[in-house]
Design a protein around this motif. Sequence first.
Motif, PDB file in Angstrom:
ATOM      1  N   ALA A  16     -54.429 -33.379  27.050  1.00 57.39           N
ATOM      2  CA  ALA A  16     -53.845 -32.042  27.022  1.00 57.39           C
ATOM      3  C   ALA A  16     -54.913 -31.017  26.668  1.00 57.39           C
ATOM      4  CB  ALA A  16     -52.722 -31.988  25.998  1.00 57.39           C
ATOM      5  N   THR A  17     -54.727 -29.829  27.196  1.00 59.24           N
ATOM      6  CA  THR A  17     -55.558 -28.700  26.795  1.00 59.24           C
ATOM      7  C   THR A  17     -54.673 -27.714  26.052  1.00 59.24           C
ATOM      8  OG1 THR A  17     -55.171 -27.467  28.842  1.00 59.24           O
ATOM      9  CG2 THR A  17     -57.103 -28.925  28.786  1.00 59.24           C
ATOM     10  N   VAL A  18     -55.233 -27.068  25.036  1.00 64.97           N
ATOM     11  CA  VAL A  18     -54.548 -26.019  24.300  1.00 64.97           C
ATOM     12  C   VAL A  18     -55.423 -24.786  24.397  1.00 64.97           C
ATOM     13  CG1 VAL A  18     -53.658 -25.262  22.059  1.00 64.97           C
ATOM     14  CG2 VAL A  18     -53.555 -27.690  22.689  1.00 64.97           C
ATOM     15  N   GLU A  19     -54.849 -23.715  24.936  1.00 63.91           N
ATOM     16  CA  GLU A  19     -55.621 -22.486  25.108  1.00 63.91           C
ATOM     17  C   GLU A  19     -54.866 -21.297  24.539  1.00 63.91           C
ATOM     18  OE1 GLU A  19     -57.550 -22.030  29.096  1.00 63.91           O
ATOM     19  OE2 GLU A  19     -56.011 -23.533  29.541  1.00 63.91           O
ATOM     20  N   GLU A  23     -53.693 -12.487  22.610  1.00 64.20           N
ATOM     21  CA  GLU A  23     -53.390 -12.373  21.181  1.00 64.20           C
ATOM     22  C   GLU A  23     -52.043 -12.986  20.822  1.00 64.20           C
ATOM     23  OE1 GLU A  23     -53.554  -8.278  20.042  1.00 64.20           O
ATOM     24  OE2 GLU A  23     -55.723  -8.365  19.726  1.00 64.20           O
ATOM     25  N   ARG A  24     -51.135 -13.070  21.792  1.00 62.49           N
ATOM     26  CA  ARG A  24     -49.764 -13.525  21.518  1.00 62.49           C
ATOM     27  C   ARG A  24     -49.371 -14.787  22.252  1.00 62.49           C
ATOM     28  NH1 ARG A  24     -46.404  -9.229  23.792  1.00 62.49           N
ATOM     29  NH2 ARG A  24     -44.747 -10.634  23.188  1.00 62.49           N
ATOM     30  N   GLU A  25     -50.302 -15.402  22.999  1.00 64.94           N
ATOM     31  CA  GLU A  25     -49.919 -16.508  23.873  1.00 64.94           C
ATOM     32  C   GLU A  25     -50.764 -17.756  23.660  1.00 64.94           C
ATOM     33  OE1 GLU A  25     -48.695 -14.682  28.008  1.00 64.94           O
ATOM     34  OE2 GLU A  25     -50.508 -13.700  27.217  1.00 64.94           O
ATOM     35  N   LEU A  26     -50.067 -18.890  23.654  1.00 61.97           N
ATOM     36  CA  LEU A  26     -50.706 -20.199  23.654  1.00 61.97           C
ATOM     37  C   LEU A  26     -50.155 -20.990  24.831  1.00 61.97           C
ATOM     38  CD1 LEU A  26     -50.688 -21.469  19.956  1.00 61.97           C
ATOM     39  CD2 LEU A  26     -52.672 -20.933  21.345  1.00 61.97           C
ATOM     40  N   VAL A  27     -51.045 -21.724  25.491  1.00 58.25           N
ATOM     41  CA  VAL A  27     -50.647 -22.533  26.635  1.00 58.25           C
ATOM     42  C   VAL A  27     -51.180 -23.952  26.438  1.00 58.25           C
ATOM     43  CG1 VAL A  27     -50.798 -22.832  29.135  1.00 58.25           C
ATOM     44  CG2 VAL A  27     -50.650 -20.527  28.169  1.00 58.25           C
ATOM     45  N   VAL A  28     -50.281 -24.926  26.562  1.00 62.96           N
ATOM     46  CA  VAL A  28     -50.650 -26.339  26.473  1.00 62.96           C
ATOM     47  C   VAL A  28     -50.355 -26.950  27.835  1.00 62.96           C
ATOM     48  CG1 VAL A  28     -50.246 -28.538  25.312  1.00 62.96           C
ATOM     49  CG2 VAL A  28     -50.043 -26.393  24.026  1.00 62.96           C
ATOM     50  N   THR A  29     -51.324 -27.690  28.378  1.00 60.84           N
ATOM     51  CA  THR A  29     -51.182 -28.289  29.707  1.00 60.84           C
ATOM     52  C   THR A  29     -51.565 -29.765  29.640  1.00 60.84           C
ATOM     53  OG1 THR A  29     -51.801 -26.175  30.717  1.00 60.84           O
ATOM     54  CG2 THR A  29     -51.912 -28.121  32.126  1.00 60.84           C
ATOM     55  N   ARG A  30     -50.761 -30.582  30.304  1.00 61.11           N
ATOM     56  CA  ARG A  30     -51.089 -32.000  30.432  1.00 61.11           C
ATOM     57  C   ARG A  30     -50.369 -32.551  31.654  1.00 61.11           C
ATOM     58  NH1 ARG A  30     -51.912 -37.084  26.744  1.00 61.11           N
ATOM     59  NH2 ARG A  30     -51.386 -38.695  28.251  1.00 61.11           N
ATOM     60  N   GLU A 109     -37.597 -15.162  10.989  1.00 58.46           N
ATOM     61  CA  GLU A 109     -37.124 -13.772  10.930  1.00 58.46           C
ATOM     62  C   GLU A 109     -37.745 -12.947  12.051  1.00 58.46           C
ATOM     63  OE1 GLU A 109     -35.105 -12.303   8.426  1.00 58.46           O
ATOM     64  OE2 GLU A 109     -34.694 -14.341   7.737  1.00 58.46           O
ATOM     65  N   GLY A 110     -37.051 -11.944  12.508  1.00 61.87           N
ATOM     66  CA  GLY A 110     -37.602 -11.047  13.517  1.00 61.87           C
ATOM     67  C   GLY A 110     -37.378 -11.548  14.925  1.00 61.87           C
ATOM     68  N   GLU A 111     -38.228 -11.091  15.818  1.00 63.68           N
ATOM     69  CA  GLU A 111     -38.102 -11.447  17.232  1.00 63.68           C
ATOM     70  C   GLU A 111     -38.428 -12.921  17.466  1.00 63.68           C
ATOM     71  OE1 GLU A 111     -39.783  -8.719  20.183  1.00 63.68           O
ATOM     72  OE2 GLU A 111     -40.264  -7.403  18.493  1.00 63.68           O
ATOM     73  N   ALA A 112     -37.839 -13.465  18.504  1.00 61.19           N
ATOM     74  CA  ALA A 112     -38.015 -14.878  18.825  1.00 61.19           C
ATOM     75  C   ALA A 112     -39.277 -15.115  19.651  1.00 61.19           C
ATOM     76  CB  ALA A 112     -36.805 -15.387  19.598  1.00 61.19           C
ATOM     77  N   THR A 113     -39.867 -16.273  19.448  1.00 60.91           N
ATOM     78  CA  THR A 113     -40.902 -16.758  20.349  1.00 60.91           C
ATOM     79  C   THR A 113     -40.183 -17.281  21.586  1.00 60.91           C
ATOM     80  OG1 THR A 113     -42.357 -17.361  18.514  1.00 60.91           O
ATOM     81  CG2 THR A 113     -42.742 -18.487  20.626  1.00 60.91           C
ATOM     82  N   ILE A 114     -40.768 -17.036  22.761  1.00 60.09           N
ATOM     83  CA  ILE A 114     -40.199 -17.523  24.015  1.00 60.09           C
ATOM     84  C   ILE A 114     -41.088 -18.649  24.532  1.00 60.09           C
ATOM     85  CG2 ILE A 114     -39.529 -16.954  26.383  1.00 60.09           C
ATOM     86  CD1 ILE A 114     -37.903 -15.437  24.273  1.00 60.09           C
ATOM     87  N   THR A 115     -40.489 -19.809  24.785  1.00 56.42           N
ATOM     88  CA  THR A 115     -41.215 -20.949  25.341  1.00 56.42           C
ATOM     89  C   THR A 115     -40.788 -21.151  26.783  1.00 56.42           C
ATOM     90  OG1 THR A 115     -41.391 -22.039  23.189  1.00 56.42           O
ATOM     91  CG2 THR A 115     -41.654 -23.436  25.145  1.00 56.42           C
ATOM     92  N   THR A 116     -41.780 -21.237  27.660  1.00 56.86           N
ATOM     93  CA  THR A 116     -41.552 -21.534  29.077  1.00 56.86           C
ATOM     94  C   THR A 116     -42.279 -22.826  29.390  1.00 56.86           C
ATOM     95  OG1 THR A 116     -41.441 -19.178  29.616  1.00 56.86           O
ATOM     96  CG2 THR A 116     -41.856 -20.705  31.449  1.00 56.86           C
ATOM     97  N   VAL A 117     -41.565 -23.783  29.971  1.00 49.92           N
ATOM     98  CA  VAL A 117     -42.182 -25.048  30.372  1.00 49.92           C
ATOM     99  C   VAL A 117     -41.971 -25.202  31.870  1.00 49.92           C
ATOM    100  CG1 VAL A 117     -42.312 -27.538  30.011  1.00 49.92           C
ATOM    101  CG2 VAL A 117     -41.601 -26.048  28.131  1.00 49.92           C
ATOM    102  N   THR A 147     -47.213 -25.835  18.057  1.00 43.80           N
ATOM    103  CA  THR A 147     -47.835 -25.827  19.383  1.00 43.80           C
ATOM    104  C   THR A 147     -49.076 -26.706  19.390  1.00 43.80           C
ATOM    105  OG1 THR A 147     -46.978 -23.628  19.845  1.00 43.80           O
ATOM    106  CG2 THR A 147     -48.811 -24.373  21.199  1.00 43.80           C
ATOM    107  N   TYR A 148     -49.826 -26.688  18.308  1.00 42.16           N
ATOM    108  CA  TYR A 148     -51.021 -27.512  18.255  1.00 42.16           C
ATOM    109  C   TYR A 148     -50.684 -28.997  18.139  1.00 42.16           C
ATOM    110  CZ  TYR A 148     -53.641 -23.228  18.092  1.00 42.16           C
ATOM    111  OH  TYR A 148     -54.182 -22.010  18.423  1.00 42.16           O
ATOM    112  N   ALA A 149     -49.445 -29.319  17.801  1.00 42.21           N
ATOM    113  CA  ALA A 149     -48.997 -30.708  17.779  1.00 42.21           C
ATOM    114  C   ALA A 149     -48.597 -31.187  19.169  1.00 42.21           C
ATOM    115  CB  ALA A 149     -47.811 -30.847  16.831  1.00 42.21           C
ATOM    116  N   MET A 150     -48.429 -30.258  20.100  1.00 42.58           N
ATOM    117  CA  MET A 150     -47.934 -30.594  21.428  1.00 42.58           C
ATOM    118  C   MET A 150     -48.790 -31.635  22.151  1.00 42.58           C
ATOM    119  SD  MET A 150     -45.440 -30.253  23.543  1.00 42.58           S
ATOM    120  CE  MET A 150     -44.516 -29.041  22.640  1.00 42.58           C
ATOM    121  N   PRO A 151     -50.126 -31.639  22.058  1.00 42.21           N
ATOM    122  CA  PRO A 151     -50.878 -32.695  22.753  1.00 42.21           C
ATOM    123  C   PRO A 151     -50.449 -34.100  22.351  1.00 42.21           C
ATOM    124  CG  PRO A 151     -52.360 -30.924  22.182  1.00 42.21           C
ATOM    125  CD  PRO A 151     -51.035 -30.619  21.496  1.00 42.21           C
ATOM    126  N   GLU A 152     -50.225 -34.327  21.055  1.00 49.69           N
ATOM    127  CA  GLU A 152     -49.784 -35.658  20.617  1.00 49.69           C
ATOM    128  C   GLU A 152     -48.374 -35.944  21.137  1.00 49.69           C
ATOM    129  OE1 GLU A 152     -49.166 -38.402  16.630  1.00 49.69           O
ATOM    130  OE2 GLU A 152     -50.112 -36.436  16.419  1.00 49.69           O
TER     131      GLU A 152
END
Length: 168
Positions: A16-19, A23-30, A109-117, A147-152
């Motif tokens: 997996a790659t984590v990029e 400033e507001r986005e992380l992308v994990v690909t495998r 609290e506050g606005e939600a994170t949006i996850t797209t797969v 998100t950084y746990a996503m590769p495992e």
Amino acid sequence: MDTTTASEPTLSQNEATVERTSERELVVTRTVNGPARLVFDAWTKAELLQQWWVPKSFPITLLSCETDPRVGGKYRLTFGSDDSTMDFFGRYLEVVPPTRLVWTNEESEGEATITTVTFEETDGRTRVVVHDLYPSKESLESDSGSTYAMPESLAQLDDLLATLTVDD
């Protein structure tokens, strides 16, 4: 900010790659070894999700998993660690079998994170791209590491897929 060319990662890449793409986005690909239909099922069926979601190296247990994968449907994951529990929950915004899932992460609290797969199948293998859009730079930086746990987790998904058949 990390950037990649359109050709990376390739289908031959098993890691997996984590990029951090902004400033507001992380992308994990495998790329995982299984057809998109089975991979999608592993993300949406509670009995499959609970078999691979929690990284084995983490000191937590998935105590319960509820999913209702339809637009407007909700999910809730309850984790246990020592003497405490944590709930992660939200609602599905898009459900397009077997190519796309979009949900909110509403536990903070506050606005939600949006996850797209997205799930893109080629020759029986599926490229999985997990895109997290945080409400702010600060919320991304304070993320507890999920998100950084996503590769495992994705490696564990690949292991689970090896046990499933196309008829599952």
